[in-house]
Design an enzyme around this catalytic site. Structure first.
Site, PDB file in Angstrom:
ATOM      1  N   SER A 139      -1.125  -1.693  -1.007  1.00 13.11           N
ATOM      2  CA  SER A 139      -0.596  -2.777  -0.278  1.00 13.11           C
ATOM      3  C   SER A 139      -0.693  -4.080  -0.768  1.00 13.11           C
ATOM      4  O   SER A 139      -1.771  -4.316  -1.456  1.00 13.11           O
ATOM      5  CB  SER A 139      -0.892  -2.781   1.414  1.00 13.11           C
ATOM      6  OG  SER A 139      -0.558  -3.974   2.082  1.00 13.11           O
ATOM      7  N   TYR A 152      -8.340  -3.475   7.108  1.00 11.15           N
ATOM      8  CA  TYR A 152      -6.915  -3.066   6.351  1.00 11.15           C
ATOM      9  C   TYR A 152      -6.872  -3.471   4.879  1.00 11.15           C
ATOM     10  O   TYR A 152      -6.809  -2.764   3.990  1.00 11.15           O
ATOM     11  CB  TYR A 152      -5.872  -3.347   7.146  1.00 11.15           C
ATOM     12  CG  TYR A 152      -4.595  -3.050   6.753  1.00 11.15           C
ATOM     13  CD1 TYR A 152      -4.570  -1.539   6.696  1.00 11.15           C
ATOM     14  CD2 TYR A 152      -3.619  -3.720   5.864  1.00 11.15           C
ATOM     15  CE1 TYR A 152      -3.208  -0.815   6.055  1.00 11.15           C
ATOM     16  CE2 TYR A 152      -2.438  -3.053   5.170  1.00 11.15           C
ATOM     17  CZ  TYR A 152      -2.430  -1.826   5.412  1.00 11.15           C
ATOM     18  OH  TYR A 152      -1.174  -1.104   4.976  1.00 11.15           O
TER      19      TYR A 152
HETATM   20  P1  NDP Z   1       4.550   4.496   9.530  1.00 15.84           P
HETATM   21  O1  NDP Z   1       3.753   4.169  10.442  1.00 15.84           O
HETATM   22  O2  NDP Z   1       5.935   4.730   9.683  1.00 15.84           O
HETATM   23  O3  NDP Z   1       3.956   5.762   8.949  1.00 15.84           O
HETATM   24  C1  NDP Z   1       2.573   6.292   8.839  1.00 15.84           C
HETATM   25  C2  NDP Z   1       2.539   7.712   8.321  1.00 15.84           C
HETATM   26  O4  NDP Z   1       1.103   7.999   8.242  1.00 15.84           O
HETATM   27  C3  NDP Z   1       3.131   8.520   9.566  1.00 15.84           C
HETATM   28  O5  NDP Z   1       3.899   9.602   9.019  1.00 15.84           O
HETATM   29  C4  NDP Z   1       1.851   9.123  10.209  1.00 15.84           C
HETATM   30  O6  NDP Z   1       2.048  10.250  10.834  1.00 15.84           O
HETATM   31  C5  NDP Z   1       0.886   9.086   9.064  1.00 15.84           C
HETATM   32  N1  NDP Z   1      -0.519   9.154   9.460  1.00 15.84           N
HETATM   33  C6  NDP Z   1      -1.209   8.226  10.044  1.00 15.84           C
HETATM   34  N2  NDP Z   1      -2.399   8.778  10.391  1.00 15.84           N
HETATM   35  C7  NDP Z   1      -2.679  10.056   9.788  1.00 15.84           C
HETATM   36  C8  NDP Z   1      -3.407  10.953   9.789  1.00 15.84           C
HETATM   37  N3  NDP Z   1      -4.600  10.564  10.319  1.00 15.84           N
HETATM   38  N4  NDP Z   1      -3.452  12.076   9.295  1.00 15.84           N
HETATM   39  C9  NDP Z   1      -2.084  12.255   8.824  1.00 15.84           C
HETATM   40  N5  NDP Z   1      -1.065  11.457   8.969  1.00 15.84           N
HETATM   41  C10 NDP Z   1      -1.203  10.312   9.180  1.00 15.84           C
HETATM   42  O7  NDP Z   1       4.082   3.324   8.413  1.00 15.84           O
HETATM   43  P2  NDP Z   1       4.817   2.988   6.780  1.00 15.84           P
HETATM   44  O8  NDP Z   1       5.524   4.225   6.421  1.00 15.84           O
HETATM   45  O9  NDP Z   1       5.051   1.772   6.838  1.00 15.84           O
HETATM   46  O10 NDP Z   1       3.323   3.263   6.102  1.00 15.84           O
HETATM   47  C11 NDP Z   1       3.024   4.245   5.115  1.00 15.84           C
HETATM   48  C12 NDP Z   1       2.003   3.809   3.982  1.00 15.84           C
HETATM   49  O11 NDP Z   1       2.365   2.530   3.506  1.00 15.84           O
HETATM   50  C13 NDP Z   1       0.704   3.209   4.836  1.00 15.84           C
HETATM   51  O12 NDP Z   1      -0.588   3.832   3.929  1.00 15.84           O
HETATM   52  C14 NDP Z   1       0.569   1.806   5.040  1.00 15.84           C
HETATM   53  O13 NDP Z   1      -0.692   1.357   4.875  1.00 15.84           O
HETATM   54  C15 NDP Z   1       1.204   1.441   3.726  1.00 15.84           C
HETATM   55  N6  NDP Z   1       2.077   0.438   3.693  1.00 15.84           N
HETATM   56  C16 NDP Z   1       2.963  -0.384   4.698  1.00 15.84           C
HETATM   57  C17 NDP Z   1       3.554  -1.283   4.803  1.00 15.84           C
HETATM   58  C18 NDP Z   1       4.240  -2.036   5.808  1.00 15.84           C
HETATM   59  O14 NDP Z   1       4.582  -3.373   6.114  1.00 15.84           O
HETATM   60  N7  NDP Z   1       4.836  -0.991   6.531  1.00 15.84           N
HETATM   61  C19 NDP Z   1       3.431  -2.201   3.488  1.00 15.84           C
HETATM   62  C20 NDP Z   1       2.488  -1.774   2.570  1.00 15.84           C
HETATM   63  C21 NDP Z   1       1.794  -0.469   2.440  1.00 15.84           C
HETATM   64  P3  NDP Z   1       1.625  11.114  12.149  1.00 15.84           P
HETATM   65  O15 NDP Z   1       1.324   9.962  13.165  1.00 15.84           O
HETATM   66  O16 NDP Z   1       2.482  11.869  12.592  1.00 15.84           O
HETATM   67  O17 NDP Z   1       0.119  11.578  11.677  1.00 15.84           O
HETATM   68  C1  8X3 Z   2       1.242  -3.805   5.148  1.00 12.81           C
HETATM   69  C2  8X3 Z   2       1.375  -5.128   4.451  1.00 12.81           C
HETATM   70  O1  8X3 Z   2       0.822  -7.578   4.706  1.00 12.81           O
HETATM   71  O2  8X3 Z   2       1.332  -6.306   6.760  1.00 12.81           O
HETATM   72  O3  8X3 Z   2       0.475  -3.219   4.299  1.00 12.81           O
HETATM   73  O4  8X3 Z   2      -0.792  -6.134   5.343  1.00 12.81           O
HETATM   74  S1  8X3 Z   2       0.601  -6.437   5.350  1.00 12.81           S
END
Ligand code: NDP
Ligand code: 8X3
Length: 253
Positions: A139, A152
């Site tokens: 991220s 985070y």
């Molecule tokens: P979502 O919340 O839409 O998706 C997160 C996914 O992670 C879900 O499918 C959830 O599935 C899974 N998950 C969470 N905890 C667990 C666990 N303990 N075991 C297995 N699966 C888990 O978020 P995003 O798609 O936005 O995020 C995906 C990745 O991208 C993350 O690593 C996030 O930090 C990163 N990211 C996100 C950004 C944003 O602004 N959205 C920007 C930069 C990076 P379930 O709950 O079914 O287990």
């Molecule tokens: C998610 C992007 O800027 O909310 O990883 O941390 S931010």
């Protein structure tokens, strides 16, 4: 021969969009997440297009990860792409007001969960060799600290450095590793982070034209299908609406 992607966190957001995109181009899929009902629906949707195996799996449970991955059926034992996507942020408070359990959950998921899955699948990726790919979801939070980012931000800085260090250790195996570091992106991520606060979600994205999960899926497909002699070490993306602010200076303290 079809390639196989192993995606953690395929029940929403980036992971789900990547599953759909890869299914469109014929990849076989191993899709994981904790929410079994969502996995069932996704399997039903995508199995019309490709071979799909779903595993209800909490990446924070190393025993479950070990046993589920040991038991991968032969048809899914060859892994060409590991998309380490499962992750979360919990809370937006400044450090003194944070819940310690939230900090530990982020470390358990974003660091320990990601490393457990990687450790378990490395032999399969190495066996695949040239052209196989690990994409870790970092991220911008791993590069640029912000108030309320605290642990985070720390977990995503770990993901970046772990990705680089893996590259060193995998030198000569043909396995490539990318730290994919998006900025403001619209997904359930923000509802999870704020405990389901729909107003916070609306306010964050309103008028910002954020990155969409489909944008990430296009990027992942590009990374995973680059010529096998190329490794993108790091890819940071932001929506055009997002940019840096000046350092803050607190005077006369
Ligand atoms: P979502 O919340 O839409 O998706 C997160 C996914 O992670 C879900 O499918 C959830 O599935 C899974 N998950 C969470 N905890 C667990 C666990 N303990 N075991 C297995 N699966 C888990 O978020 P995003 O798609 O936005 O995020 C995906 C990745 O991208 C993350 O690593 C996030 O930090 C990163 N990211 C996100 C950004 C944003 O602004 N959205 C920007 C930069 C990076 P379930 O709950 O079914 O287990
Ligand atoms: C998610 C992007 O800027 O909310 O990883 O941390 S931010």
């Amino acid at each position: 021969m079809s390639k196989t992607a192993f995606i953690t966190g395929a029940t929403s957001g980036f992971g789900l969009a990547c599953a759909r995109k890869l299914a469109d181009v014929g990849w076989h899929l191993v899709l994981t997440g904790r929410r079994a009902s969502r996995l069932e629906a996704i399997q039903e949707e995508l199995s019309a297009q490709t071979e799909v195996l779903t595993l209800t799996l909490d990446v924070c449970d190393p025993v479950a990860v070990q046993s589920q991955l040991d038991g991968l059926p032969d048809a899914f034992s060859r892994i060409d792409l590991l998309l380490n996507n499962a992750g979360l942020a919990l809370g937006t408070e400044l450090a003194p007001s944070c819940d310690l359990q939230d900090w530990h959950t982020m470390i358990d998921t974003n660091i320990k969960g990601l490393t457990t899955v990687t450790h378990k699948l490395l032999p399969r990726l190495i066996a695949q060799g040239k052209g196989s790919t690990i994409i870790n979801l970092g991220s911008i939070a791993g590069h640029w600290p912000y108030p309320g980012g605290n642990v985070y931000c720390g977990t995503k800085a770990f993901v970046e450095q772990f990705s680089y260090a893996l590259r060193c250790d995998l030198s000569g195996t043909g396995v490539r590793v990318t730290n994919l570091a998006p900025g403001l992106s619209e997904s359930e991520f923000t509802l999870v982070r704020t405990g389901g606060d729909q107003d916070a979600y609306n306010n964050l994205y309103q008028g910002a034209d954020p990155i969409q999960p489909d944008d990430i899926a296009d990027t992942v497909l590009w990374l995973a299908t680059l010529p096998p002699h190329l490794n993108i070490n790091q890819l940071e993306l932001m929506p055009v609406s997002q940019a840096w602010s000046p350092f803050s200076v607190h005077r006369n303290q």
